[in-house]
Design an enzyme around this catalytic site. Structure first.
Site, PDB file in Angstrom:
ATOM      1  N   ARG A 105       0.890  -1.176   0.000  1.00  0.00           N
ATOM      2  CA  ARG A 105       0.000   0.000   0.000  1.00  0.00           C
ATOM      3  C   ARG A 105       0.919   1.213   0.000  1.00  0.00           C
ATOM      4  O   ARG A 105       1.701   1.416   0.933  1.00  0.00           O
ATOM      5  CB  ARG A 105      -0.893   0.002   1.237  1.00  0.00           C
ATOM      6  CG  ARG A 105      -1.611   1.322   1.438  1.00  0.00           C
ATOM      7  CD  ARG A 105      -2.722   1.247   2.457  1.00  0.00           C
ATOM      8  NE  ARG A 105      -3.873   0.557   1.909  1.00  0.00           N
ATOM      9  CZ  ARG A 105      -5.099   0.589   2.453  1.00  0.00           C
ATOM     10  NH1 ARG A 105      -5.311   1.279   3.558  1.00  0.00           N
ATOM     11  NH2 ARG A 105      -6.096  -0.050   1.887  1.00  0.00           N
ATOM     12  N   HIS A 132      -7.319   0.695  -6.442  1.00  0.00           N
ATOM     13  CA  HIS A 132      -7.527  -0.177  -5.265  1.00  0.00           C
ATOM     14  C   HIS A 132      -8.200  -1.473  -5.759  1.00  0.00           C
ATOM     15  O   HIS A 132      -9.351  -1.761  -5.442  1.00  0.00           O
ATOM     16  CB  HIS A 132      -8.407   0.560  -4.248  1.00  0.00           C
ATOM     17  CG  HIS A 132      -8.384  -0.029  -2.865  1.00  0.00           C
ATOM     18  ND1 HIS A 132      -7.593  -1.105  -2.508  1.00  0.00           N
ATOM     19  CD2 HIS A 132      -9.066   0.317  -1.728  1.00  0.00           C
ATOM     20  CE1 HIS A 132      -7.793  -1.383  -1.234  1.00  0.00           C
ATOM     21  NE2 HIS A 132      -8.679  -0.547  -0.733  1.00  0.00           N
ATOM     22  N   GLN A 135     -10.078  -4.087  -3.420  1.00  0.00           N
ATOM     23  CA  GLN A 135     -11.382  -3.662  -2.924  1.00  0.00           C
ATOM     24  C   GLN A 135     -12.467  -3.892  -3.974  1.00  0.00           C
ATOM     25  O   GLN A 135     -13.548  -4.386  -3.661  1.00  0.00           O
ATOM     26  CB  GLN A 135     -11.334  -2.174  -2.539  1.00  0.00           C
ATOM     27  CG  GLN A 135     -12.640  -1.661  -1.980  1.00  0.00           C
ATOM     28  CD  GLN A 135     -12.966  -2.230  -0.605  1.00  0.00           C
ATOM     29  OE1 GLN A 135     -12.150  -2.152   0.298  1.00  0.00           O
ATOM     30  NE2 GLN A 135     -14.144  -2.812  -0.461  1.00  0.00           N
ATOM     31  N   ASP A 221     -17.155   7.113  -1.702  1.00  0.00           N
ATOM     32  CA  ASP A 221     -15.942   6.944  -0.886  1.00  0.00           C
ATOM     33  C   ASP A 221     -15.656   8.292  -0.247  1.00  0.00           C
ATOM     34  O   ASP A 221     -16.305   9.300  -0.576  1.00  0.00           O
ATOM     35  CB  ASP A 221     -14.796   6.490  -1.815  1.00  0.00           C
ATOM     36  CG  ASP A 221     -13.511   6.139  -1.082  1.00  0.00           C
ATOM     37  OD1 ASP A 221     -13.541   5.982   0.152  1.00  0.00           O
ATOM     38  OD2 ASP A 221     -12.463   6.044  -1.755  1.00  0.00           O
ATOM     39  N   CYS A 261     -16.303   1.444   0.532  1.00  0.00           N
ATOM     40  CA  CYS A 261     -15.161   0.587   0.885  1.00  0.00           C
ATOM     41  C   CYS A 261     -14.784   0.704   2.355  1.00  0.00           C
ATOM     42  O   CYS A 261     -14.111  -0.175   2.879  1.00  0.00           O
ATOM     43  CB  CYS A 261     -13.976   0.893  -0.019  1.00  0.00           C
ATOM     44  SG  CYS A 261     -13.302   2.556   0.180  1.00  0.00           S
ATOM     45  N   ARG A 289     -13.496  -8.887   1.573  1.00  0.00           N
ATOM     46  CA  ARG A 289     -12.072  -8.641   1.342  1.00  0.00           C
ATOM     47  C   ARG A 289     -11.289  -9.905   1.705  1.00  0.00           C
ATOM     48  O   ARG A 289     -10.355 -10.300   1.008  1.00  0.00           O
ATOM     49  CB  ARG A 289     -11.571  -7.469   2.212  1.00  0.00           C
ATOM     50  CG  ARG A 289     -12.119  -6.112   1.828  1.00  0.00           C
ATOM     51  CD  ARG A 289     -11.585  -5.595   0.522  1.00  0.00           C
ATOM     52  NE  ARG A 289     -10.139  -5.533   0.455  1.00  0.00           N
ATOM     53  CZ  ARG A 289      -9.395  -4.520   0.913  1.00  0.00           C
ATOM     54  NH1 ARG A 289      -9.971  -3.468   1.440  1.00  0.00           N
ATOM     55  NH2 ARG A 289      -8.074  -4.525   0.785  1.00  0.00           N
TER      56      ARG A 289
HETATM   57  N1  NVA Z   1      -9.920   6.459  -1.409  1.00  0.00           N
HETATM   58  C1  NVA Z   1      -9.557   6.080  -0.061  1.00  0.00           C
HETATM   59  C2  NVA Z   1      -9.786   4.631   0.160  1.00  0.00           C
HETATM   60  C3  NVA Z   1      -9.459   4.132   1.535  1.00  0.00           C
HETATM   61  C4  NVA Z   1      -9.626   2.647   1.679  1.00  0.00           C
HETATM   62  C5  NVA Z   1      -8.113   6.463   0.170  1.00  0.00           C
HETATM   63  O1  NVA Z   1      -7.294   6.262  -0.744  1.00  0.00           O
HETATM   64  O2  NVA Z   1      -7.797   6.959   1.238  1.00  0.00           O
HETATM   65  N1   CP Z   2     -11.224  -0.340   2.447  1.00  0.00           N
HETATM   66  C1   CP Z   2      -9.959  -0.401   2.875  1.00  0.00           C
HETATM   67  O1   CP Z   2      -9.025  -0.625   2.116  1.00  0.00           O
HETATM   68  O2   CP Z   2      -9.816  -0.208   4.221  1.00  0.00           O
HETATM   69  P1   CP Z   2      -8.461   0.019   5.024  1.00  0.00           P
HETATM   70  O3   CP Z   2      -7.932   1.378   4.654  1.00  0.00           O
HETATM   71  O4   CP Z   2      -8.876  -0.054   6.471  1.00  0.00           O
HETATM   72  O5   CP Z   2      -7.490  -1.058   4.676  1.00  0.00           O
END
Ligand code: NVA
Ligand code: CP
Length: 307
Positions: A105, A132, A135, A221, A261, A289
């Site tokens: 990540r 992502h 997800q 989101d 998500c 997930r």
């Molecule tokens: N769009 C959000 C998703 C978090 C799971 C982010 O990138 O922070």
């Molecule tokens: N939806 C998702 O990826 O959650 P986290 O940021 O908690 O991993």
């Protein structure tokens, strides 16, 4: 040595591969629900590298790997050499000699691509600024569980054209469905950044109500994704009319699902009535997930299996 398969964006897999994966997720979930031990990844290890926060992604990969008989190792930027300037190419060389599969990540997609180019083992995108895919894999599994095939269906994406939105758009091209996107002015989809081949599977709408009309699924989101915190104040103002609320759900199909998500902010991108309402499947979505990524780990490490 053949180069490994990676999962860096949704379009890295074909429609037939997704058809296989969706079936595997169903099978693996069934085994889990029956407490049937299934340890095909005995002795294998996954390393999870986090440059951003996580609850669901860490937990689902860590628990999933353990349930498949393997082990998961957690690294973050704060207390590894990754945060002290070790080149990502060097890290990839070393990490991929010691483990069997990697999940990352991070910020720019380019970082994960550089890692993958130097890795001996499969690399999975656990979220980047652009995409992502894990997800959306779980989201589509959830849609199929509740409504059957997603082919030909209409998904309404309301809010920011972020990593989630881009991945829905790629999925629409691979699996043959439509996405109606509505963002505030200045936050529209950038097809090239989203990695799209064309514009046949999506339409942009100025008014979020128009995007929701007749949709089979409404989804949104956070307004400010991780890494964009400096823009938070401006975004709160710009997105104020893009909250998914009861009025928007009322123009979607009567059986339209709602997904998010998570983490969610009630009263910002979604009203409490919608996320906690009868059409919301956010807890199934979060649970999936786990099952979806177990199928993904199995596929990347063992290829197609039949049991
Ligand atoms: N769009 C959000 C998703 C978090 C799971 C982010 O990138 O922070
Ligand atoms: N939806 C998702 O990826 O959650 P986290 O940021 O908690 O991993």
């Amino acid at each position: 040595m053949n180069p490994p398969r990676h999962y860096l964006q949704f379009k890295d897999f074909s429609a037939p591969e997704y058809a296989y994966l969706f079936e595997r997720v169903r099978r693996i979930k069934e085994k889990f629900k029956r407490y049937e031990p299934y340890h095909p990844l005995f002795d294998r290890s996954l390393v999870m590298i986090f440059e951003k926060a996580s609850t669901r992604t860490r937990l689902s990969f860590e628990a999933g790997m353990q349930q498949l008989g393997g082990a998961a190792i957690y690294l973050n930027t704060r207390d590894s050499q990754l945060g002290r300037g070790e080149p990502v190419e060097d890290a990839a060389q070393v990490i991929s000699r010691m483990t069997d599969i990697v999940m990352i990540r991070t910020f720019e997609q380019e970082i994960i691509e550089r890692f993958a180019a130097n890795s001996r083992v499969p690399v999975i995108n656990g979220l980047t600024n652009e995409y992502h895919p894990c997800q959306i894999l779980a989201d589509i599994v959830t849609f199929i569980e509740h409504r059957g095939s997603i082919k030909g269906k209409t998904i309404a994406w309301i809010g920011d054209s972020n990593n989630m939105c881009n991945t829905w758009l790629q999925a629409a091209e691979v699996l043959g469905f439509n996405v109606h996107v509505s963002t505030p002015p200045g936050y529209e989809v950038e097809p090239e950044r989203a990695g799209l081949y064309g514009t046949d599977n999506f339409e942009q709408f100025a008014d979020p109500m128009d995007a929701c009309r007749g949709a089979d699924l409404v989804t949104t989101d956070v307004w400010t994704s991780m890494g964009f915190e400096a823009e938070n104040e401006a975004r709160m103002k710009a997105f104020a009319d893009w909250q998914v609320d009861e009025e928007m759900m009322a123009v979607a199909r009567p059986d339209a699902l709602f997904m998010h998500c998570l983490p969610a902010h009630r009263g910002e991108e979604v009203s409490a009535g919608v996320i906690d309402g009868a059409n919301s499947v956010v807890w199934d979505e979060a649970e999936n997930r786990l099952h979806a990524q177990k199928a993904l780990l199995e596929f990347l490490l063992l290829g197609r299996v039949d049991d």
